[in-house]
Design an enzyme around this catalytic site. Structure first.
Site, PDB file in Angstrom:
ATOM      1  N   GLY A  38       0.807  -1.223   0.000  1.00  0.00           N
ATOM      2  CA  GLY A  38       0.000   0.000   0.000  1.00  0.00           C
ATOM      3  C   GLY A  38       0.834   1.264   0.000  1.00  0.00           C
ATOM      4  O   GLY A  38       1.896   1.349  -0.618  1.00  0.00           O
ATOM      5  N   VAL A  39       0.353   2.250   0.746  1.00  0.00           N
ATOM      6  CA  VAL A  39       1.019   3.554   0.751  1.00  0.00           C
ATOM      7  C   VAL A  39       2.387   3.465   1.434  1.00  0.00           C
ATOM      8  O   VAL A  39       3.324   4.165   1.063  1.00  0.00           O
ATOM      9  CB  VAL A  39       0.090   4.632   1.358  1.00  0.00           C
ATOM     10  CG1 VAL A  39      -0.105   4.463   2.849  1.00  0.00           C
ATOM     11  CG2 VAL A  39       0.574   6.020   1.018  1.00  0.00           C
ATOM     12  N   ASP A  40       2.503   2.581   2.414  1.00  0.00           N
ATOM     13  CA  ASP A  40       3.769   2.381   3.131  1.00  0.00           C
ATOM     14  C   ASP A  40       4.852   1.929   2.137  1.00  0.00           C
ATOM     15  O   ASP A  40       5.961   2.506   2.080  1.00  0.00           O
ATOM     16  CB  ASP A  40       3.536   1.305   4.202  1.00  0.00           C
ATOM     17  CG  ASP A  40       4.613   1.243   5.262  1.00  0.00           C
ATOM     18  OD1 ASP A  40       5.485   2.125   5.283  1.00  0.00           O
ATOM     19  OD2 ASP A  40       4.569   0.297   6.079  1.00  0.00           O
TER      20      ASP A  40
HETATM   21  N1  AR6 Z   1      -0.827   7.591  -2.387  1.00  0.00           N
HETATM   22  C1  AR6 Z   1      -1.972   7.804  -1.691  1.00  0.00           C
HETATM   23  N2  AR6 Z   1      -2.723   6.798  -1.177  1.00  0.00           N
HETATM   24  C2  AR6 Z   1      -2.294   5.526  -1.394  1.00  0.00           C
HETATM   25  C3  AR6 Z   1      -1.113   5.229  -2.104  1.00  0.00           C
HETATM   26  C4  AR6 Z   1      -0.364   6.324  -2.615  1.00  0.00           C
HETATM   27  N3  AR6 Z   1       0.763   6.139  -3.294  1.00  0.00           N
HETATM   28  N4  AR6 Z   1      -0.973   3.862  -2.145  1.00  0.00           N
HETATM   29  C5  AR6 Z   1      -2.032   3.336  -1.488  1.00  0.00           C
HETATM   30  N5  AR6 Z   1      -2.846   4.329  -1.048  1.00  0.00           N
HETATM   31  P1  AR6 Z   1      -2.987   0.942   3.070  1.00  0.00           P
HETATM   32  P2  AR6 Z   1      -3.748   0.682   5.913  1.00  0.00           P
HETATM   33  C6  AR6 Z   1      -4.112   4.267  -0.298  1.00  0.00           C
HETATM   34  O1  AR6 Z   1      -3.311  -0.478   2.828  1.00  0.00           O
HETATM   35  O2  AR6 Z   1      -5.116   0.239   5.555  1.00  0.00           O
HETATM   36  C7  AR6 Z   1       0.725  -1.640   4.778  1.00  0.00           C
HETATM   37  O3  AR6 Z   1       1.237  -2.847   4.277  1.00  0.00           O
HETATM   38  C8  AR6 Z   1      -4.935   3.009  -0.370  1.00  0.00           C
HETATM   39  O4  AR6 Z   1      -5.633   2.945  -1.619  1.00  0.00           O
HETATM   40  O5  AR6 Z   1      -1.755   1.500   2.466  1.00  0.00           O
HETATM   41  O6  AR6 Z   1      -3.570   1.682   7.024  1.00  0.00           O
HETATM   42  C9  AR6 Z   1       1.368  -1.222   6.106  1.00  0.00           C
HETATM   43  O7  AR6 Z   1       2.699  -1.672   6.203  1.00  0.00           O
HETATM   44  C10 AR6 Z   1      -5.865   3.209   0.811  1.00  0.00           C
HETATM   45  O8  AR6 Z   1      -6.937   4.087   0.451  1.00  0.00           O
HETATM   46  O9  AR6 Z   1      -2.901   1.273   4.665  1.00  0.00           O
HETATM   47  C11 AR6 Z   1       0.478  -1.863   7.105  1.00  0.00           C
HETATM   48  O10 AR6 Z   1       0.845  -3.203   7.365  1.00  0.00           O
HETATM   49  C12 AR6 Z   1      -4.989   3.948   1.833  1.00  0.00           C
HETATM   50  O11 AR6 Z   1      -3.835   4.409   1.083  1.00  0.00           O
HETATM   51  C13 AR6 Z   1      -0.894  -1.831   6.465  1.00  0.00           C
HETATM   52  O12 AR6 Z   1      -0.653  -1.816   5.047  1.00  0.00           O
HETATM   53  C14 AR6 Z   1      -4.506   3.124   2.999  1.00  0.00           C
HETATM   54  O13 AR6 Z   1      -4.247   1.781   2.570  1.00  0.00           O
HETATM   55  C15 AR6 Z   1      -1.657  -0.568   6.803  1.00  0.00           C
HETATM   56  O14 AR6 Z   1      -2.947  -0.646   6.285  1.00  0.00           O
END
Ligand code: AR6
Length: 180
Positions: A39-41
Site C-alpha cells: 500500500g502507501v507504506d
Molecule cells: N498515495 C496515496 N494513497 C495511497 C497510495 C499512494 N501512493 N498507495 C495506497 N494508497 P494501506 P492501511 C491508499 O493499505 O489500511 C501496509 O502494508 C490506499 O488505496 O496503504 O492503514 C502497512 O505496512 C488506501 O486508500 O494502509 C500496514 O501493514 C490507503 O492508502 C498496512 O498496510 C490506505 O491503505 C496498513 O494498512
C-alpha cells in the site's frame, strides 16, 4: 479537488499519489514494527529510498494510535510521519478511538516540528479494512477539530489514491463542513 477554510487553515481533498506531494510532511499508514509493507507504506519507502527505513529501524516500533517522525529521504516532503492505524475487527475493539488518536498524534507531531503543510492518506482504509466512509468521517472530523484549536498548520491535504476513496472523503466533508 475540494477545499474548505477552517479559521486560518485550509483543508483540501485531492485524488492522487501522496509520494509526489510537496507539503512539508506526508503521513504514512505504517505497521507497528515500522517494517514497511504494501500500500502507501510500500510506495513511500520505494520513493523515499533506504534512509527512511534506516531511521525507522533505529526508532524500532510504534503502537497503534501513535505516530513517529523521520526525515523524507529522497521525497520532496522534508518529513514522513509514520502512523499506525487500527486493524478493523468489526468496530467493537476501540477502532474508532484509535483512528481518531492516530490523526491527532500526527497533527501534534506536525505542530511540534513547526510543519506548516502536511498530506494524509486514508489511514486504515486499505489493508487494515476500516469501512471507507467511517474512516473518512473520523479522519476529517478529527482534523477539523484540531485546526479549530490550532492555527499553526496552514494546509492539510488528504491525498486519496482512487476515485471511490476521494468520493467517500468528499461526502464526509460535505456533512462536516457544509460550506464546501
Ligand atoms: N498515495 C496515496 N494513497 C495511497 C497510495 C499512494 N501512493 N498507495 C495506497 N494508497 P494501506 P492501511 C491508499 O493499505 O489500511 C501496509 O502494508 C490506499 O488505496 O496503504 O492503514 C502497512 O505496512 C488506501 O486508500 O494502509 C500496514 O501493514 C490507503 O492508502 C498496512 O498496510 C490506505 O491503505 C496498513 O494498512
Amino acid at each position: 479537488m475540494t477545499e474548505v477554510r477552517i479559521n486560518k487553515s485550509r483543508l483540501a481533498l485531492v485524488q492522487g499519489d501522496i509520494t509526489t506531494e510537496e507539503t512539508d510532511a506526508i503521513a504514512n499508514a505504517a505497521n507497528s514494527g515500522l517494517r514497511g509493507g504494501g500500500g502507501v507504506d510500500g510506495a513511500i519507502h520505494r520513493a523515499g529510498g533506504p534512509a527512511i527505513m534506516e531511521e525507522c529501524r533505529k526508532i524500532g516500533s510504534c503502537l497503534p494510535g501513535r505516530a513517529v517522525i523521520t526525515t523524507g529521504g529522497n521525497l520532496k516532503a522534508r518529513y514522513v510521519i509514520h502512523a499506525v492505524g487500527p486493524i478493523y475487527q468489526g468496530g467493537n475493539k476501540g477502532e474508532a478511538l484509535l483512528l481518531k488518536s492516530v490523526h491527532r498524534e500526527i497533527l501534534k507531531l506536525a505542530t511540534a516540528n513547526h510543519i506548516k503543510s502536511i498530506a494524509f492518506p486514508a489511514i486504515s482504509a486499505g489493508a487494515y479494512g476500516y469501512p471507507l466512509r467511517d474512516a473518512a468521517d473520523i479522519a476529517l472530523r478529527t482534523t477539523c477539530d484540531y485546526l479549530k484549536e490550532h492555527d499553526d498548520i496552514e494546509l492539510v491535504r488528504f491525498v486519496l489514491l482512487d476515485r471511490a476513496t476521494y468520493d467517500a472523503f468528499a461526502e464526509a466533508l460535505e456533512t462536516i463542513c457544509p460550506q464546501s
